[in-house]
Write an enzyme that holds these catalytic residues in place. Sequence first.
Site, PDB file in Angstrom:
ATOM      1  N   LYS A  13       0.827  -1.216   0.000  1.00 29.33           N
ATOM      2  CA  LYS A  13       0.000   0.000   0.000  1.00 29.33           C
ATOM      3  C   LYS A  13       0.864   1.270   0.000  1.00 29.33           C
ATOM      4  O   LYS A  13       0.567   2.223  -0.700  1.00 29.33           O
ATOM      5  CB  LYS A  13      -0.955   0.017   1.214  1.00 29.33           C
ATOM      6  N   ARG A  88     -10.206   0.636   7.624  1.00 32.85           N
ATOM      7  CA  ARG A  88      -9.802  -0.730   7.941  1.00 32.85           C
ATOM      8  C   ARG A  88     -10.994  -1.578   8.357  1.00 32.85           C
ATOM      9  O   ARG A  88     -10.843  -2.777   8.596  1.00 32.85           O
ATOM     10  CB  ARG A  88      -8.777  -0.711   9.062  1.00 32.85           C
ATOM     11  N   ARG A 127      11.317  -5.442   5.779  1.00 37.24           N
ATOM     12  CA  ARG A 127      11.051  -4.075   5.311  1.00 37.24           C
ATOM     13  C   ARG A 127      11.913  -3.038   6.033  1.00 37.24           C
ATOM     14  O   ARG A 127      12.119  -3.123   7.238  1.00 37.24           O
ATOM     15  CB  ARG A 127       9.565  -3.763   5.532  1.00 37.24           C
ATOM     16  N   ARG A 173      -1.262  -8.542  13.693  1.00 39.03           N
ATOM     17  CA  ARG A 173      -1.811  -7.625  12.682  1.00 39.03           C
ATOM     18  C   ARG A 173      -2.529  -8.397  11.577  1.00 39.03           C
ATOM     19  O   ARG A 173      -3.572  -7.986  11.085  1.00 39.03           O
ATOM     20  CB  ARG A 173      -0.700  -6.764  12.083  1.00 39.03           C
TER      21      ARG A 173
HETATM   22  P1  ADP Z   1       0.479  -1.924   7.907  1.00 42.13           P
HETATM   23  O1  ADP Z   1      -0.405  -1.685   6.732  1.00 42.13           O
HETATM   24  O2  ADP Z   1       1.828  -2.412   7.545  1.00 42.13           O
HETATM   25  O3  ADP Z   1      -0.147  -2.738   9.005  1.00 42.13           O
HETATM   26  P2  ADP Z   1       0.113   0.842   8.889  1.00 42.13           P
HETATM   27  O4  ADP Z   1       1.239   1.794   8.906  1.00 42.13           O
HETATM   28  O5  ADP Z   1      -0.998   1.087   7.968  1.00 42.13           O
HETATM   29  O6  ADP Z   1       0.806  -0.565   8.621  1.00 42.13           O
HETATM   30  O7  ADP Z   1      -0.494   0.683  10.365  1.00 42.13           O
HETATM   31  C1  ADP Z   1       0.290   0.450  11.506  1.00 42.13           C
HETATM   32  C2  ADP Z   1      -0.600   0.350  12.731  1.00 42.13           C
HETATM   33  O8  ADP Z   1      -1.287   1.605  12.961  1.00 42.13           O
HETATM   34  C3  ADP Z   1      -1.719  -0.679  12.659  1.00 42.13           C
HETATM   35  O9  ADP Z   1      -1.282  -1.958  13.030  1.00 42.13           O
HETATM   36  C4  ADP Z   1      -2.754  -0.104  13.615  1.00 42.13           C
HETATM   37  O10 ADP Z   1      -2.428  -0.375  14.960  1.00 42.13           O
HETATM   38  C5  ADP Z   1      -2.610   1.398  13.416  1.00 42.13           C
HETATM   39  N1  ADP Z   1      -3.576   1.898  12.392  1.00 42.13           N
HETATM   40  C6  ADP Z   1      -3.257   2.402  11.165  1.00 42.13           C
HETATM   41  N2  ADP Z   1      -4.358   2.757  10.487  1.00 42.13           N
HETATM   42  C7  ADP Z   1      -5.421   2.481  11.282  1.00 42.13           C
HETATM   43  C8  ADP Z   1      -6.833   2.593  11.157  1.00 42.13           C
HETATM   44  N3  ADP Z   1      -7.400   3.064  10.026  1.00 42.13           N
HETATM   45  N4  ADP Z   1      -7.605   2.200  12.198  1.00 42.13           N
HETATM   46  C9  ADP Z   1      -7.064   1.726  13.328  1.00 42.13           C
HETATM   47  N5  ADP Z   1      -5.752   1.562  13.513  1.00 42.13           N
HETATM   48  C10 ADP Z   1      -4.915   1.937  12.515  1.00 42.13           C
END
Ligand code: ADP
Length: 221
Positions: A13, A88, A127, A173
Amino acid sequence: MNIVLLGGPGSGKGTVSNLLEETQNMGHIATGDMFREEIKNETDLGKKAQEYINKGNLVPDDITINMLKGKINQFKDFHGVVFDGFPRNVEQAKALEDMLEEQGQKVDLALFLDIPDEDIIYRTVKRRICSNKECGAIYNLEYKKPKVDGICDICGSKLIQRKDDNEETITERLKVYHEQSKELIEFYEEQNLLYRVKLHASVNITKEMIKEWLENYNKNR
Ligand code: ADP
Ligand code: ZN
């Protein structure tokens, strides 16, 4: 055009967002990056979010949605916005609809980066990301190595590993992702907005690939 990116952790992404920013002049909203910035600055929001993020859980919807309010209209001069890591779940998807509607806009495409779980664990553990926020380049020690160890090819800054990119957190995750994603994918499928691309860990996403996806999507509508 507003694009929502769907896909598990490490599905690409961030890379797709960077390329869309560069080639389509799109704004980029990444909730994960926003949280990491809040944590770095030790804000109240950051402190709250950190507990959830370190465990691999989602930050509660109200905190996440509030953080986004007012951000969307910062990108008025851009050719739409790419949403990376948001929504999400369906709750967040509905909140996004409302926020966009207030601006007379909508989601035009939900791009689903579909990658096998085994590949996800591998990809996230290996990564490395550029520490320079303005740059944000993403590398992989196996598939997309920097030319010089630990240094960003593009801007020369140090590469770092995200604190939550360890096997234990990633497993959690992934679990959270699977619990929430089915409904979310159906939500966009029902609106005829979903476009799925099948990927593997070894695939390096390029500008040309994205161009092709967008063309195919528009053709088949
Ligand atoms: P990845 O896609 O690699 O899991 P992100 O950088 O998108 O990484 O997200 C890292 C963390 O931030 C997630 O595991 C979650 O805890 C939090 N997070 C990110 N976006 C959201 C969201 N839209 N709602 C809730 N938690 C979020
Ligand atoms: Zn860089």
